[in-house]
Design a protein around this motif. Structure first.
Motif, short mmCIF file in Angstrom:
data_model
loop_
_atom_site.label_atom_id
_atom_site.label_comp_id
_atom_site.label_asym_id
_atom_site.label_seq_id
_atom_site.Cartn_x
_atom_site.Cartn_y
_atom_site.Cartn_z
N PRO A 70 0.82 -1.21 0.00
CA PRO A 70 0.00 0.00 0.00
C PRO A 70 0.85 1.26 0.00
CG PRO A 70 -0.67 -1.55 1.74
CD PRO A 70 0.65 -2.00 1.23
N GLY A 71 0.23 2.37 -0.40
CA GLY A 71 0.97 3.61 -0.56
C GLY A 71 1.75 4.05 0.66
N ALA A 72 1.11 4.05 1.83
CA ALA A 72 1.79 4.52 3.04
C ALA A 72 2.98 3.62 3.39
CB ALA A 72 0.81 4.58 4.20
N GLU A 73 2.81 2.31 3.24
CA GLU A 73 3.91 1.39 3.52
C GLU A 73 5.02 1.54 2.49
OE1 GLU A 73 4.47 -3.32 4.77
OE2 GLU A 73 2.70 -2.70 3.63
N ALA A 74 4.64 1.76 1.23
CA ALA A 74 5.64 1.95 0.18
C ALA A 74 6.47 3.20 0.45
CB ALA A 74 4.95 2.06 -1.18
N GLN A 75 5.85 4.24 0.99
CA GLN A 75 6.62 5.43 1.35
C GLN A 75 7.53 5.15 2.54
OE1 GLN A 75 4.49 8.77 2.99
NE2 GLN A 75 6.03 10.24 2.31
N ALA A 76 7.01 4.45 3.55
CA ALA A 76 7.81 4.14 4.73
C ALA A 76 9.01 3.26 4.37
CB ALA A 76 6.94 3.45 5.78
N TRP A 77 8.85 2.41 3.38
CA TRP A 77 9.93 1.52 2.95
C TRP A 77 10.92 2.21 2.03
CZ3 TRP A 77 8.37 -4.22 1.74
CH2 TRP A 77 7.87 -4.81 2.92
N GLY A 78 10.59 3.41 1.56
CA GLY A 78 11.49 4.12 0.67
C GLY A 78 11.22 3.91 -0.80
N PHE A 79 10.17 3.19 -1.14
CA PHE A 79 9.84 3.02 -2.57
C PHE A 79 9.29 4.32 -3.13
CE2 PHE A 79 7.26 1.73 -6.21
CZ PHE A 79 8.13 0.89 -6.89
N PHE A 80 8.35 4.94 -2.43
CA PHE A 80 7.85 6.25 -2.82
C PHE A 80 8.64 7.34 -2.10
CE2 PHE A 80 3.47 4.28 -3.67
CZ PHE A 80 3.70 4.22 -5.03
N ASN A 81 8.99 8.37 -2.85
CA ASN A 81 9.65 9.52 -2.24
C ASN A 81 8.67 10.38 -1.45
OD1 ASN A 81 11.21 8.97 -5.04
ND2 ASN A 81 12.64 9.68 -3.49
N ALA A 82 7.41 10.41 -1.90
CA ALA A 82 6.38 11.20 -1.23
C ALA A 82 5.02 10.69 -1.66
CB ALA A 82 6.53 12.69 -1.57
N LEU A 83 4.01 10.98 -0.83
CA LEU A 83 2.63 10.65 -1.16
C LEU A 83 1.83 11.94 -1.32
CD1 LEU A 83 1.56 7.72 1.20
CD2 LEU A 83 2.41 7.58 -1.14
N HIS A 84 0.88 11.91 -2.26
CA HIS A 84 -0.03 13.03 -2.45
C HIS A 84 -1.42 12.47 -2.70
CE1 HIS A 84 3.37 15.79 -2.72
NE2 HIS A 84 3.93 14.93 -3.57
N GLU A 85 -2.42 13.26 -2.42
CA GLU A 85 -3.78 12.82 -2.71
C GLU A 85 -3.96 12.67 -4.22
OE1 GLU A 85 -6.11 11.79 -0.62
OE2 GLU A 85 -4.57 12.08 0.94
N PRO A 86 -4.83 11.76 -4.65
CA PRO A 86 -4.96 11.49 -6.08
C PRO A 86 -5.20 12.72 -6.94
CG PRO A 86 -6.10 9.80 -4.84
CD PRO A 86 -5.64 10.82 -3.84
N ASP A 87 -6.03 13.65 -6.45
CA ASP A 87 -6.32 14.82 -7.28
C ASP A 87 -5.18 15.83 -7.31
OD1 ASP A 87 -6.55 15.71 -4.69
OD2 ASP A 87 -8.54 16.60 -4.92
#
Length: 275
Positions: free
Chosen positions: A184-201
């Motif tokens: 999931p997005g939040a876990e992917a960010q915590a693991w370092g896969f995503f640099n940042a999360l933003h709302e879809p819009d």
């Protein structure tokens, strides 16, 4: 290789993906939203050709890769790719896996930084495209899955066993590749896969802003950073330091380096031109 007289990407007539070039940023959109943007033989080839052509296009200074309709990419099209692979012999299958690997090679070889903007489903080869990008922005509802083992295949696909551990660590990469579970997005960010999360819009706008910032940077130096990040995977610390000394000295010969100094003296923001 793309011929020397290949048209600039702004004039490239893409047929299987959407390509838009503006203000130094090339945006590639996987555009089959009714199927969650799966890849086909043709879109694989076109993406590879575009990234290879980018090597010669100094007007493009950053890429954004994204998907239409609230999803990134569901991987290889089940009917147009997987069904047809069952009819191939070993030689034909090797030709396919070489072709898919060529896409990652082209992404890593093109000098421009590549930003993946990931919403919704990001699975299989779609997860590989995101992984092979230089930066990744996601959304809370994004789901990243390296699900090769769920279709009876190994996790060692398109460089996953080499690149993914460098992003999230060996143990976490092993978990994703052995289980095929969704990240999931939040876990992917915590693991370092995503640099940042933003709302879809907000994702498209944030990706465009970050890409514009990259495009406004020193193009030669950014390309050197990308090159050294790749080369130093196989170097000792001592070798890396020596290689970086040469790379940085070359950057110091550029006009952008002088522009940065002149702007500092004048208390202005530097305007980089990539030379």
């Amino acid at each position: 290789m793309i011929p020397a007289l290949a048209p600039p990407l702004a004039d490239y007539a893409a047929r299987h993906v959407k390509l838009a070039v503006a203000e130094g940023v090339a945006t590639l959109t996987l555009d089959r939203p009714e199927r969650k943007n799966p890849l086909t033989f043709e879109s694989y080839g076109e993406l590879t050709a575009i990234f290879r052509a980018a090597v010669q296009d100094e007007a493009v200074r950053a890429f954004v890769v994204t998907g239409a309709g609230g999803n990134f990419c569901s991987g290889g099209d089940v009917h147009e790719i997987i069904g047809r692979l069952l009819e191939r012999d070993t030689k034909g299958l090797m030709a396919f896996t070489a072709m898919t690997g060529d896409l990652v090679k082209a992404m890593r070889a093109c000098p421009q930084p590549i930003l993946a903007a990931v919403d919704g489903v990001c699975a299989g080869a779609g997860a590989i495209i995101a992984m092979a990008s230089d930066l990744r922005l996601g959304t809370p509802r994004a789901k990243v899955a390296f699900l090769f083992n769920r279709v009876g295949l190994a996790g060692c696909d398109m460089g996953a066993c080499a690149i993914l551990p460098r992003l999230v660590g060996q143990g976490r990469a092993s978990e994703l590749l052995f289980t095929g579970r969704s990240l999931p997005g939040a876990e992917a960010q915590a693991w370092g896969f995503f640099n940042a999360l933003h709302e879809p819009d907000a994702l498209a706008g944030e990706a465009a802003r970050l890409a514009a910032s990259l495009a406004a940077g020193p193009a030669f130096a950014n390309a050197m950073t990308k090159r050294m990040l790749a080369m130093e995977w196989a170097m000792s610390i001592e070798q890396a330091i020596e290689a970086e000394a040469v790379a940085q000295a070359l950057c110091m010969t550029t006009n952008d380096f002088r522009r940065a100094y002149d702007a500092f003296v004048a208390k202005q923001r530097p305007v980089f031109r990539g030379d």
